[in-house]
Design a protein around this motif. Structure first.
Motif, PDB file in Angstrom:
ATOM      1  N   GLY A 184       0.829  -1.215   0.000  1.00 16.50           N
ATOM      2  CA  GLY A 184       0.000   0.000   0.000  1.00 16.50           C
ATOM      3  C   GLY A 184       0.856   1.255   0.000  1.00 16.50           C
ATOM      4  N   THR A 185       1.916   1.281   0.846  1.00 15.49           N
ATOM      5  CA  THR A 185       2.764   2.484   0.901  1.00 15.49           C
ATOM      6  C   THR A 185       3.544   2.647  -0.401  1.00 15.49           C
ATOM      7  OG1 THR A 185       4.453   1.166   2.028  1.00 15.49           O
ATOM      8  CG2 THR A 185       3.057   2.533   3.413  1.00 15.49           C
ATOM      9  N   MET A 186       3.934   1.493  -0.990  1.00 17.89           N
ATOM     10  CA  MET A 186       4.677   1.613  -2.255  1.00 17.89           C
ATOM     11  C   MET A 186       3.806   2.206  -3.345  1.00 17.89           C
ATOM     12  SD  MET A 186       7.561  -1.238  -2.587  1.00 17.89           S
ATOM     13  CE  MET A 186       6.675  -2.736  -2.745  1.00 17.89           C
ATOM     14  N   LEU A 187       2.528   1.832  -3.341  1.00 19.34           N
ATOM     15  CA  LEU A 187       1.601   2.385  -4.338  1.00 19.34           C
ATOM     16  C   LEU A 187       1.361   3.867  -4.076  1.00 19.34           C
ATOM     17  CD1 LEU A 187      -1.093  -0.440  -4.584  1.00 19.34           C
ATOM     18  CD2 LEU A 187       0.678   0.154  -6.258  1.00 19.34           C
ATOM     19  N   ALA A 188       1.232   4.209  -2.776  1.00 20.51           N
ATOM     20  CA  ALA A 188       0.851   5.586  -2.435  1.00 20.51           C
ATOM     21  C   ALA A 188       2.012   6.557  -2.592  1.00 20.51           C
ATOM     22  CB  ALA A 188       0.333   5.622  -0.991  1.00 20.51           C
ATOM     23  N   ASP A 189       3.221   6.096  -2.291  1.00 23.90           N
ATOM     24  CA  ASP A 189       4.349   7.013  -2.197  1.00 23.90           C
ATOM     25  C   ASP A 189       5.608   6.334  -2.739  1.00 23.90           C
ATOM     26  OD1 ASP A 189       5.856   9.196  -1.536  1.00 23.90           O
ATOM     27  OD2 ASP A 189       6.045   8.667   0.604  1.00 23.90           O
ATOM     28  N   PRO A 190       5.656   6.040  -4.051  1.00 25.75           N
ATOM     29  CA  PRO A 190       6.774   5.251  -4.578  1.00 25.75           C
ATOM     30  C   PRO A 190       8.101   5.932  -4.259  1.00 25.75           C
ATOM     31  CG  PRO A 190       5.101   5.656  -6.263  1.00 25.75           C
ATOM     32  CD  PRO A 190       4.754   6.522  -5.102  1.00 25.75           C
ATOM     33  N   GLY A 191       8.958   5.207  -3.547  1.00 28.53           N
ATOM     34  CA  GLY A 191      10.280   5.738  -3.222  1.00 28.53           C
ATOM     35  C   GLY A 191      10.273   6.802  -2.152  1.00 28.53           C
ATOM     36  N   GLY A 192       9.095   7.185  -1.610  1.00 25.87           N
ATOM     37  CA  GLY A 192       9.000   8.251  -0.605  1.00 25.87           C
ATOM     38  C   GLY A 192       9.281   7.728   0.793  1.00 25.87           C
ATOM     39  N   TRP A 193       9.114   8.634   1.762  1.00 24.11           N
ATOM     40  CA  TRP A 193       9.488   8.241   3.118  1.00 24.11           C
ATOM     41  C   TRP A 193       8.481   7.279   3.739  1.00 24.11           C
ATOM     42  CZ3 TRP A 193       7.176   8.786   7.844  1.00 24.11           C
ATOM     43  CH2 TRP A 193       5.982   9.523   7.859  1.00 24.11           C
ATOM     44  N   LEU A 194       7.232   7.209   3.179  1.00 24.81           N
ATOM     45  CA  LEU A 194       6.232   6.280   3.732  1.00 24.81           C
ATOM     46  C   LEU A 194       6.711   4.830   3.629  1.00 24.81           C
ATOM     47  CD1 LEU A 194       2.676   7.469   2.575  1.00 24.81           C
ATOM     48  CD2 LEU A 194       3.608   7.465   4.880  1.00 24.81           C
ATOM     49  N   VAL A 195       7.486   4.570   2.543  1.00 26.89           N
ATOM     50  CA  VAL A 195       7.959   3.209   2.331  1.00 26.89           C
ATOM     51  C   VAL A 195       9.186   2.980   3.211  1.00 26.89           C
ATOM     52  CG1 VAL A 195       8.667   1.494   0.645  1.00 26.89           C
ATOM     53  CG2 VAL A 195       7.235   3.429  -0.055  1.00 26.89           C
ATOM     54  N   ASP A 196       9.001   2.227   4.247  1.00 22.80           N
ATOM     55  CA  ASP A 196      10.118   1.991   5.165  1.00 22.80           C
ATOM     56  C   ASP A 196      10.043   0.543   5.628  1.00 22.80           C
ATOM     57  OD1 ASP A 196      11.943   1.814   7.149  1.00 22.80           O
ATOM     58  OD2 ASP A 196      11.176   3.516   8.321  1.00 22.80           O
ATOM     59  N   PRO A 197      10.939  -0.317   5.118  1.00 19.93           N
ATOM     60  CA  PRO A 197      10.838  -1.748   5.450  1.00 19.93           C
ATOM     61  C   PRO A 197      10.957  -2.001   6.959  1.00 19.93           C
ATOM     62  CG  PRO A 197      12.842  -1.269   4.183  1.00 19.93           C
ATOM     63  CD  PRO A 197      12.043  -0.027   4.204  1.00 19.93           C
ATOM     64  N   SER A 198      11.651  -1.080   7.682  1.00 18.49           N
ATOM     65  CA  SER A 198      11.813  -1.347   9.115  1.00 18.49           C
ATOM     66  C   SER A 198      10.477  -1.220   9.856  1.00 18.49           C
ATOM     67  CB  SER A 198      12.839  -0.391   9.711  1.00 18.49           C
ATOM     68  OG  SER A 198      12.254   0.881   9.861  1.00 18.49           O
ATOM     69  N   ILE A 199       9.525  -0.467   9.256  1.00 16.02           N
ATOM     70  CA  ILE A 199       8.214  -0.322   9.917  1.00 16.02           C
ATOM     71  C   ILE A 199       7.524  -1.675  10.035  1.00 16.02           C
ATOM     72  CG2 ILE A 199       5.883   0.555   9.555  1.00 16.02           C
ATOM     73  CD1 ILE A 199       7.064   3.190   8.768  1.00 16.02           C
ATOM     74  N   SER A 200       7.618  -2.471   8.947  1.00 18.11           N
ATOM     75  CA  SER A 200       6.980  -3.795   8.964  1.00 18.11           C
ATOM     76  C   SER A 200       7.599  -4.649  10.068  1.00 18.11           C
ATOM     77  CB  SER A 200       7.152  -4.488   7.622  1.00 18.11           C
ATOM     78  OG  SER A 200       6.682  -3.634   6.609  1.00 18.11           O
ATOM     79  N   ALA A 201       8.924  -4.592  10.170  1.00 19.85           N
ATOM     80  CA  ALA A 201       9.601  -5.384  11.199  1.00 19.85           C
ATOM     81  C   ALA A 201       9.154  -4.926  12.587  1.00 19.85           C
ATOM     82  CB  ALA A 201      11.105  -5.243  11.059  1.00 19.85           C
ATOM     83  N   TRP A 202       9.017  -3.605  12.701  1.00 15.66           N
ATOM     84  CA  TRP A 202       8.624  -3.060  13.996  1.00 15.66           C
ATOM     85  C   TRP A 202       7.231  -3.532  14.401  1.00 15.66           C
ATOM     86  CZ3 TRP A 202       6.439   2.172  15.573  1.00 15.66           C
ATOM     87  CH2 TRP A 202       6.689   2.385  16.944  1.00 15.66           C
ATOM     88  N   ILE A 203       6.306  -3.489  13.434  1.00 17.13           N
ATOM     89  CA  ILE A 203       4.943  -3.951  13.727  1.00 17.13           C
ATOM     90  C   ILE A 203       4.961  -5.414  14.158  1.00 17.13           C
ATOM     91  CG2 ILE A 203       2.702  -4.477  12.687  1.00 17.13           C
ATOM     92  CD1 ILE A 203       3.016  -1.940  11.021  1.00 17.13           C
ATOM     93  N   ALA A 204       5.729  -6.219  13.416  1.00 13.23           N
ATOM     94  CA  ALA A 204       5.802  -7.639  13.748  1.00 13.23           C
ATOM     95  C   ALA A 204       6.356  -7.825  15.159  1.00 13.23           C
ATOM     96  CB  ALA A 204       6.672  -8.376  12.733  1.00 13.23           C
TER      97      ALA A 204
END
Lengths: 745, 213
Positions: free
Chosen positions: A137-157
């Motif tokens: 979803g973030t990649m679609l909304a903000d390609p290459g922008g700051w919304l896309v942050d792989p560490s966020i997924s790890a953090w949620i997990a």
């Protein structure tokens, strides 16, 4: 089987988790819909409204719905949340200073509350799906922008995993509480059964003495040498009485008709002074009526009159019955302790039911027998609630310790080490990090040793605030509230850890103060990585998580109170059922023992088939009367405390506790309330004991001491009363619980 | 090295005693063992420092006769029995046994009791303490209120530290109370070597004065 505490935990916690999710997501999504910049406000509004409505429906379905619905609802919910994640293109804007987006908050809350709703398999699948959808979803909304942050997924997990650990700890403490309570209840039940069986045995024997044994003795000694109607009637009544001793059962009954019936069968004319009805427990009513029967028999036999007055009075505490005659009277000092009739039929019977019996008489001035019962058996109010609360607190404290340590070691250390450039000086960061770790370890040691922080709490709290301020002060303004500023929210965990036993309001105040201080520092420094409002919205998730942990403590306290009530009620029912079963078996056994000998004799005398004048009949009656006397004497020998202790030890040994029992001295007979109070702490200690336990009893002139030494939890506090005092001495893991009864206190 | 002879008709008990003695520090040597009293009278059992005697060797009741003969022969006897009724415990002490131990107490108290018996110092395990504390026979020795309290609580708690904490006294005080009680009992008991040794030693150590006896 799932215990009462665990069951309630599942229900409460699910409600609570769903409520939290509804509130936080509802609030953050509406706020951002109104205030934040949004690409397509119409679509966003539709998504926000639809999602919140669905959340509400989902919550209702999970709490109220059928078990079947609860199986597919989570799947649907995961699909909906994934949909929301994929729609970020229209609902969120990329703004580096805007803090967390509402979708991020929603995903976070969903992931953290899932562990409290269903098992780990579904949880893993659901979180994997949602994290992936969020990323896409973030990649679609903000390609290459700051919304896309792989560490966020790890953090949620990671946060979902921590939440799951927290849940496991709480669940485990619920199970532990259930186990302890169940073991205690079983011990208590065995004791009550033993006590009830013995009371009934003695009641029965006392009844035997007053009826069949007396009749047979009269025939045997030749007092009645001819078949008489009086004898036949008496024999019939005796038979009835033998069969009926099984009525002394449970529930409540009216005393007055019982008394009238007893008086009708005797030879004494009674003048009545009674209220219309007096309701009291059946066992007490029967004991009173039998005492009155014995008193009337004494009037007929010894008083030289056939008139008596029965007076019944009652108040909130006591029901008393007076039987007064104006006959020849006697000197109580001369007979009091010797005759079975007075000692057991009157006094013993009343002491057994926790009441009293007094005889006043003077030669030439008649006799007054006063029998009294206390209303409503006074219970030494054992507190299962304390057991449950203690167990929950232990579990929760340990869980939060692990949580805080994990946050420090896994998340914060990474932030600290990767943000060297952000700090004015490095050392304050490390001092703060190590200091917070030390506070966590200190609290952890206390938690594992089951000690409270006591007077250390406030100094430690001050240390946490100082460390947090120190860490914030050494960050360059441009990095404040950003990735490098790890202490911003996470110092809150130590605040939660220290303030967990305090009232929620105090905890909320301390937590609020910590955030307020940090934001204040950031606002003063200006030019932060996030705007302060952005930081507030970013802190939503962490604060919600921290505060929810504190709320859990309160919820658990409520669960404890309700569960304890429910357990008590179930237990009372189970105990009375078990007692009924045992008493019934005892009665049938006794009755069948009598059918061979006593019953045919009485039947013969009642029908006139046996001639009381015949020598063979007289001999048979004498023999039978002697046999009964022996039975009566035997029943008099075993003491109730021993019977109850034996039951208690047997049950503890079934739980795998090796109990050594030793006893010295001779004991006075105890009132039942004192006996229960004396045993209760021992029962509680044995319920949690493991390995070896030592149970000892010492009796003195007017003292009885019961003591348990075992590896167990110290029993919850219990007020002194009924002349019983308790003391607890703990030495490492061994606990010595000692109760002492002193007569005349 | 301390030597003992074990008289017990249960092989398992003998094996257990051997194991505890071997693990003791310093080790204690079991020189002989057997199911009858003969083991204590025949070489090498006759020279053992301490006799561990099971009181219940057959169905005829406690072996008071055997015990009396051993005591009269100048032996230090530790009675080791399944029974814990007050009468048996106190009778055994009256006859002149050095100490009375129930089998349930063996693990914690047998080795210290053997060591104490060999050294001739008083030793009061918990069950014996309970029997002393509830003794109501007319010829019992006169105990102080504190001594009485310590006896009862030591019987309950089986830990001198906990007794001391409960009564608010020192562990040393607990020990000295127990020792004094043991001496007082020895003093009212039969004239026997046990008694002479215990009393003489107590006077020597200043645990009691001649007036208190």
């Amino acid at each position: 089987m799932i215990g009462a505490v665990e069951q309630r935990l599942h229900i409460q916690v699910r409600k609570y988790a769903l409520g939290l999710r509804l509130a936080v997501i509802g609030l953050s999504s509406s706020v951002s819909l109104v205030f934040a910049a949004i690409p397509d406000r119409t679509v966003a509004a539709a998504v926000v409204i639809a999602f919140n409505v669905w959340s509400l429906a989902y919550a209702i379905g999970m709490v109220r719905g059928a078990p079947g619905a609860r199986r597919w609802l989570p799947v649907a919910d995961v699909a909906v949340v994934c949909g929301v994640c994929l729609a970020q293109l229209w609902t969120v804007t990329s703004d580096p200073r805007g803090g967390a987006t509402w979708v991020f908050v929603a995903v976070h809350l969903v992931a953290v509350t899932y562990p409290w709703q269903f098992g780990w398999r579904l949880l893993t699948a659901a979180n994997a799906a949602i994290v992936t959808a969020y990323h896409v979803g973030t990649m679609l909304a903000d390609p290459g922008g700051w919304l896309v942050d792989p560490s966020i997924s790890a953090w949620i997990a990671a946060e979902a995993a921590l939440s799951w650990v927290l849940h496991r700890f709480v669940l485990r403490s619920a199970r532990k509480a259930d186990l302890i309570i169940e073991r205690g209840a079983r011990l208590r039940r065995e004791v009550e059964i033993a006590s009830a069986r013995r009371a009934e045995e003695r009641e029965y024997v006392a009844g035997l003495h007053d009826t069949a044994a007396a009749t047979l003795l009269m025939v045997g000694s030749g007092v009645i040498a001819r078949p008489e109607t009086r004898l036949a009637e008496q024999a019939r009544r005796d038979l009835l009485e033998l069969r009926r001793s099984d009525e002394a059962a449970l529930g409540e009954t009216d005393l007055i008709p019982l008394l009238r019936e007893v008086a009708r069968t005797g030879d004494v004319r009674v003048t009545w002074r009674t209220p219309d009805t007096v309701t009291l427990p059946a066992a007490d009513a029967v004991a009173l009526s039998r005492g009155v029967r014995e008193a009337l028999t004494n009037v007929a036999r010894h008083a030289g009159t056939d008139n008596a007055e029965i007076r019944v009075s009652h108040d909130a505490e006591l029901v008393s019955v007076e039987v007064t005659d104006s006959g020849r009277g006697f000197n109580p000092a001369e007979i009091a302790e010797l005759r079975y009739g007075v000692r057991h039929s009157l006094r013993g019977r009343m002491i057994r039911t926790g009441g009293l019996a007094e005889i006043e008489s003077r030669p030439g001035h008649g006799t007054t027998v006063t029998l009294a019962c206390f209303r409503a058996g006074r219970d030494p109010a054992t507190d299962d609630r304390a057991v449950i609360v203690a167990s929950f607190q232990r579990g929760l404290r340990r869980a939060v310790v692990l949580l805080s340590a994990a946050v420090l070691l896994i998340l914060d250390l990474q932030h600290l080490l990767t943000s060297q450039a952000a700090y004015v000086d490095q050392w304050p960061q490390f001092v703060a990090w190590l200091g917070l770790l030390a506070v966590t370890v200190t609290a952890g040691v206390a938690a594992w040793r089951d000690r409270t922080l006591g007077r250390w709490r406030l100094p430690l709290l001050a240390v946490v605030f100082a460390l947090s301020a120190l860490a914030t002060a050494s960050i360059r303004p441009a990095y404040l509230l950003g990735w490098a500023h790890w202490s911003e929210g996470d110092a809150g965990w130590q605040v939660v850890l220290l303030m967990m036993d305090a009232p929620v309001s105090a905890l909320a105040a301390a937590l609020g103060a910590q955030y307020f201080m940090t934001f204040g520092q950031a606002a003063l420094a200006g030019n932060a990585a996030l705007s302060v409002t952005g930081a507030v919205s970013a802190s939503w998730t962490v604060v919600a998580f921290q505060f929810s942990t504190a709320m859990i403590a309160t919820v658990l306290r409520n669960i404890a109170a309700e569960s304890a009530r429910q357990i008590r009620a179930t237990e009372r029912l189970r105990t009375s059922e078990a007692i009924a079963v045992h008493l019934h078996a005892d009665r049938s056994r006794r009755w069948s023992a009598l059918t061979a000998t006593t019953v045919p004799l009485l039947e013969g005398l009642a029908s006139g088939a046996l001639d009381p004048g015949a020598k063979s009949v007289r001999d048979m009656c004498t023999e039978e009367a002697i046999r009964m006397r022996r039975l009566i004497a035997e029943a008099d020998d075993t003491d109730p405390l021993t019977a109850e202790l034996r039951a208690c030890i047997e049950s503890a040994e079934n739980n795998g506790v090796a109990v050594t029992f030793a006893e010295y001295g001779t004991r006075p007979e105890l009132p039942p309330t004192a006996r229960r109070r004396l045993l209760e702490p021992a029962i509680e200690a044995l319920a949690t004991a493991s390995g070896k336990a030592r149970l000892t009893v010492v009796g003195g002139l007017d003292t009885v001491t019961v003591s348990v030494v075992a590896m167990c939890q110290p029993p919850p506090p219990l007020a002194d009363g009924d002349g019983v005092r308790r003391s607890v001495v703990a030495d490492n893991e061994r606990v010595w619980v000692r109760t002492e009864w002193r007569g005349g206190e | 090295m301390i030597t003992v002879v074990v008289v017990d008709d249960h092989p398992v008990v003998i094996a257990g005693v051997r194991a505890w003695c071997a693990l003791a520090d310093p080790p204690i040597k079991v020189v002989a063992a057997g199911p009858t009293i003969a083991a204590a009278w025949l070489d090498p059992g006759d020279k053992a420092d301490v006799v561990i005697l099971d009181l219940q060797l057959d169905a005829t009741g406690p072996a008071y006769g055997d015990l009396k003969r051993l005591v009269d022969g100048g032996r230090q006897v530790v009675a080791y029995s399944m029974r814990s009724d007050r009468e048996t415990v106190l009778n055994t002490l009256d006859i002149g046994a050095f100490a009375y131990l129930t089998k349930a107490e063996g693990e914690d108290h047998l080795v210290p009791a053997i060591v104490a018996a060999a050294a001739g110092t008083p030793y009061v395990p918990p069950v014996l303490s309970g029997a002393f504390g509830t003794d109501d026979r007319p010829h019992r020795p006169k105990l102080s209120a504190r001594e009485h309290q310590v006896l009862i609580e030591w019987f309950h708690a089986e830990s001198k530290e906990m007794v001391a904490r409960h009564l608010g006294i020192t562990v040393h005080r607990v020990n000295s109370c127990l020792e004094r009680v043991r001496i007082k009992y020895a003093n009212v008991g039969r004239a026997a070597p046990t008694k002479a040794a215990l009393v003489a030693r107590a006077l020597q150590d200043g645990l009691l004065t001649a007036d208190e006896l």
